[in-house]
Design a protein around this motif. Sequence first.
Motif, PDB file in Angstrom:
ATOM      1  N   VAL A   3       0.862  -1.178   0.000  1.00  9.40           N
ATOM      2  CA  VAL A   3       0.000   0.000   0.000  1.00  9.40           C
ATOM      3  C   VAL A   3       0.894   1.222   0.000  1.00  9.40           C
ATOM      4  N   THR A   4       0.608   2.153  -0.898  1.00  5.47           N
ATOM      5  CA  THR A   4       1.352   3.394  -0.979  1.00  5.47           C
ATOM      6  C   THR A   4       0.387   4.531  -0.751  1.00  5.47           C
ATOM      7  N   ARG A   5       0.769   5.469   0.112  1.00  8.06           N
ATOM      8  CA  ARG A   5      -0.072   6.640   0.358  1.00  8.06           C
ATOM      9  C   ARG A   5       0.780   7.894   0.252  1.00  8.06           C
ATOM     10  N   ASP A  59      -1.724  12.898  -2.326  1.00  8.53           N
ATOM     11  CA  ASP A  59      -2.576  12.938  -3.510  1.00  8.53           C
ATOM     12  C   ASP A  59      -3.069  11.582  -3.980  1.00  8.53           C
ATOM     13  N   CYS A  60      -2.521  10.483  -3.434  1.00 13.60           N
ATOM     14  CA  CYS A  60      -2.800   9.167  -4.011  1.00 13.60           C
ATOM     15  C   CYS A  60      -2.770   8.075  -2.945  1.00 13.60           C
ATOM     16  N   THR A  61      -3.659   7.114  -3.092  1.00 16.09           N
ATOM     17  CA  THR A  61      -3.597   5.870  -2.346  1.00 16.09           C
ATOM     18  C   THR A  61      -3.635   4.746  -3.372  1.00 16.09           C
ATOM     19  N   ALA A  62      -2.712   3.819  -3.269  1.00 15.60           N
ATOM     20  CA  ALA A  62      -2.648   2.710  -4.215  1.00 15.60           C
ATOM     21  C   ALA A  62      -2.305   1.432  -3.462  1.00 15.60           C
ATOM     22  N   HIS A  76      -3.067 -19.110  -6.125  1.00 12.97           N
ATOM     23  CA  HIS A  76      -3.342 -18.865  -7.540  1.00 12.97           C
ATOM     24  C   HIS A  76      -2.414 -17.814  -8.147  1.00 12.97           C
ATOM     25  N   ARG A  77      -1.552 -17.242  -7.296  1.00 21.47           N
ATOM     26  CA  ARG A  77      -0.572 -16.224  -7.708  1.00 21.47           C
ATOM     27  C   ARG A  77      -1.244 -15.081  -8.463  1.00 21.47           C
ATOM     28  N   SER A  78      -2.266 -14.506  -7.820  1.00 26.35           N
ATOM     29  CA  SER A  78      -3.010 -13.408  -8.416  1.00 26.35           C
ATOM     30  C   SER A  78      -3.284 -12.328  -7.373  1.00 26.35           C
ATOM     31  N   ALA A  79      -3.619 -11.137  -7.849  1.00 29.09           N
ATOM     32  CA  ALA A  79      -3.951 -10.029  -6.954  1.00 29.09           C
ATOM     33  C   ALA A  79      -4.731  -8.979  -7.734  1.00 29.09           C
ATOM     34  N   HIS A  80      -5.285  -8.042  -6.993  1.00 28.89           N
ATOM     35  CA  HIS A  80      -6.036  -6.920  -7.551  1.00 28.89           C
ATOM     36  C   HIS A  80      -5.228  -5.636  -7.367  1.00 28.89           C
ATOM     37  N   ILE A  81      -5.413  -4.714  -8.285  1.00 29.60           N
ATOM     38  CA  ILE A  81      -4.816  -3.377  -8.168  1.00 29.60           C
ATOM     39  C   ILE A  81      -5.937  -2.395  -7.896  1.00 29.60           C
ATOM     40  N   GLY A  82      -5.697  -1.510  -6.934  1.00 33.18           N
ATOM     41  CA  GLY A  82      -6.641  -0.444  -6.645  1.00 33.18           C
ATOM     42  C   GLY A  82      -5.902   0.853  -6.435  1.00 33.18           C
ATOM     43  N   THR A 103      -1.241   6.046 -14.557  1.00 30.91           N
ATOM     44  CA  THR A 103      -0.507   5.113 -15.426  1.00 30.91           C
ATOM     45  C   THR A 103       0.799   4.699 -14.765  1.00 30.91           C
ATOM     46  N   GLU A 104       1.478   5.652 -14.151  1.00 35.93           N
ATOM     47  CA  GLU A 104       2.751   5.375 -13.486  1.00 35.93           C
ATOM     48  C   GLU A 104       2.554   4.456 -12.273  1.00 35.93           C
ATOM     49  N   VAL A 105       1.530   4.714 -11.493  1.00 32.82           N
ATOM     50  CA  VAL A 105       1.264   3.893 -10.308  1.00 32.82           C
ATOM     51  C   VAL A 105       0.903   2.467 -10.704  1.00 32.82           C
ATOM     52  N   VAL A 106       0.091   2.307 -11.736  1.00 32.35           N
ATOM     53  CA  VAL A 106      -0.250   0.957 -12.209  1.00 32.35           C
ATOM     54  C   VAL A 106       1.022   0.232 -12.654  1.00 32.35           C
ATOM     55  N   ALA A 107       1.927   0.928 -13.339  1.00 38.17           N
ATOM     56  CA  ALA A 107       3.194   0.319 -13.773  1.00 38.17           C
ATOM     57  C   ALA A 107       4.020  -0.151 -12.582  1.00 38.17           C
ATOM     58  N   VAL A 108       4.094   0.666 -11.546  1.00 39.70           N
ATOM     59  CA  VAL A 108       4.864   0.302 -10.353  1.00 39.70           C
ATOM     60  C   VAL A 108       4.239  -0.915  -9.668  1.00 39.70           C
TER      61      VAL A 108
END
Length: 114
Positions: free
Chosen positions: A2-4, A7-10, A19-25, A39-44
Amino acid sequence: MVTRTTDCTAALWGIDNHHRSAHIGLGLLPSARGKGYGTEVVAVLCHYGFVVRGLQRLQIETLADNAAMLRSAERNGFVREGALRSSAWVLGEFLDEVLLGLLVQDWKPAFGTS
Protein backbone atom coordinates in the motif's frame (compact mmCIF):
# COMPACT_ATOMS: atom_id res chain seq x y z
CA MET A 1 1.77 -3.26 -0.80
CA VAL A 2 0.00 0.00 0.00
CA THR A 3 1.35 3.39 -0.98
CA ARG A 4 -0.07 6.64 0.36
CA THR A 5 0.84 10.20 -0.48
CA THR A 6 -1.16 13.33 0.02
CA ASP A 7 -2.58 12.94 -3.51
CA CYS A 8 -2.80 9.17 -4.01
CA THR A 9 -3.60 5.87 -2.35
CA ALA A 10 -2.65 2.71 -4.21
CA ALA A 11 -2.61 -0.94 -3.26
CA LEU A 12 -2.02 -4.45 -4.45
CA TRP A 13 -4.80 -6.21 -2.54
CA GLY A 14 -6.51 -9.58 -2.34
CA ILE A 15 -3.18 -11.31 -2.93
CA ASP A 16 -3.80 -15.02 -3.49
CA ASN A 17 -0.52 -16.91 -3.10
CA HIS A 18 -2.01 -20.21 -4.24
CA HIS A 19 -3.34 -18.87 -7.54
CA ARG A 20 -0.57 -16.22 -7.71
CA SER A 21 -3.01 -13.41 -8.42
CA ALA A 22 -3.95 -10.03 -6.95
CA HIS A 23 -6.04 -6.92 -7.55
CA ILE A 24 -4.82 -3.38 -8.17
CA GLY A 25 -6.64 -0.44 -6.65
CA LEU A 26 -5.87 3.24 -6.63
CA GLY A 27 -7.43 6.59 -5.92
CA LEU A 28 -6.23 10.02 -6.91
CA LEU A 29 -7.40 13.35 -5.54
CA PRO A 30 -8.75 15.71 -8.19
CA SER A 31 -5.58 17.84 -7.95
CA ALA A 32 -3.46 14.84 -9.02
CA ARG A 33 -5.59 13.74 -11.95
CA GLY A 34 -4.64 14.24 -15.59
CA LYS A 35 -0.89 14.18 -14.91
CA GLY A 36 -0.11 10.56 -15.78
CA TYR A 37 0.22 9.46 -12.16
CA GLY A 38 -2.40 6.72 -12.54
CA THR A 39 -0.51 5.11 -15.43
CA GLU A 40 2.75 5.37 -13.49
CA VAL A 41 1.26 3.89 -10.31
CA VAL A 42 -0.25 0.96 -12.21
CA ALA A 43 3.19 0.32 -13.77
CA VAL A 44 4.86 0.30 -10.35
CA LEU A 45 2.25 -2.07 -8.91
CA CYS A 46 2.66 -4.39 -11.93
CA HIS A 47 6.41 -4.47 -11.34
CA TYR A 48 5.89 -5.21 -7.66
CA GLY A 49 3.29 -7.92 -8.36
CA PHE A 50 5.13 -9.69 -11.15
CA VAL A 51 8.81 -9.21 -10.23
CA VAL A 52 8.82 -8.96 -6.44
CA ARG A 53 5.84 -11.17 -5.58
CA GLY A 54 6.11 -13.59 -8.53
CA LEU A 55 2.44 -13.35 -9.41
CA GLN A 56 0.89 -14.80 -12.57
CA ARG A 57 -2.13 -12.47 -12.90
CA LEU A 58 -3.22 -8.99 -11.89
CA GLN A 59 -6.68 -7.58 -12.30
CA ILE A 60 -8.50 -4.29 -11.99
CA GLU A 61 -12.21 -3.67 -11.55
CA THR A 62 -13.36 -0.11 -12.23
CA LEU A 63 -16.57 1.71 -13.00
CA ALA A 64 -17.42 1.54 -16.69
CA ASP A 65 -17.41 5.34 -16.95
CA ASN A 66 -13.96 5.74 -15.33
CA ALA A 67 -12.14 6.60 -18.56
CA ALA A 68 -8.93 7.62 -16.77
CA MET A 69 -8.54 4.27 -14.97
CA LEU A 70 -9.42 2.32 -18.11
CA ARG A 71 -6.78 4.30 -20.02
CA SER A 72 -4.13 3.81 -17.29
CA ALA A 73 -4.80 0.06 -17.20
CA GLU A 74 -4.76 -0.37 -20.98
CA ARG A 75 -1.54 1.66 -21.32
CA ASN A 76 0.04 -0.92 -19.03
CA GLY A 77 -1.18 -3.84 -21.12
CA PHE A 78 -4.39 -4.78 -19.30
CA VAL A 79 -7.16 -6.12 -21.51
CA ARG A 80 -10.89 -5.84 -20.95
CA GLU A 81 -12.15 -9.28 -19.99
CA GLY A 82 -15.74 -8.55 -19.21
CA ALA A 83 -18.44 -6.36 -17.75
CA LEU A 84 -19.99 -6.73 -14.34
CA ARG A 85 -23.48 -5.39 -14.91
CA SER A 86 -25.04 -3.31 -12.13
CA SER A 87 -22.38 -4.53 -9.69
CA ALA A 88 -21.49 -1.30 -7.88
CA TRP A 89 -23.88 0.69 -5.69
CA VAL A 90 -22.79 4.33 -6.11
CA LEU A 91 -24.73 7.37 -4.90
CA GLY A 92 -28.06 5.60 -4.90
CA GLU A 93 -27.82 3.64 -8.13
CA PHE A 94 -26.26 0.48 -9.48
CA LEU A 95 -23.48 1.04 -12.03
CA ASP A 96 -21.60 -1.32 -14.32
CA GLU A 97 -17.96 -2.21 -13.76
CA VAL A 98 -15.32 -3.36 -16.21
CA LEU A 99 -12.97 -6.23 -15.37
CA LEU A 100 -9.44 -5.93 -16.78
CA GLY A 101 -6.69 -8.51 -16.52
CA LEU A 102 -2.98 -8.80 -17.23
CA LEU A 103 -0.92 -12.01 -17.26
CA VAL A 104 2.79 -11.97 -16.54
CA GLN A 105 3.64 -13.37 -19.98
CA ASP A 106 1.78 -10.46 -21.62
CA TRP A 107 3.36 -7.78 -19.43
CA LYS A 108 5.83 -5.35 -20.95
CA PRO A 109 7.81 -3.79 -18.08
CA ALA A 110 7.95 0.01 -17.99
CA PHE A 111 11.28 -0.16 -16.15
CA GLY A 112 13.22 -2.42 -18.52
CA THR A 113 13.15 -5.27 -15.99
CA SER A 114 11.38 -8.58 -16.49
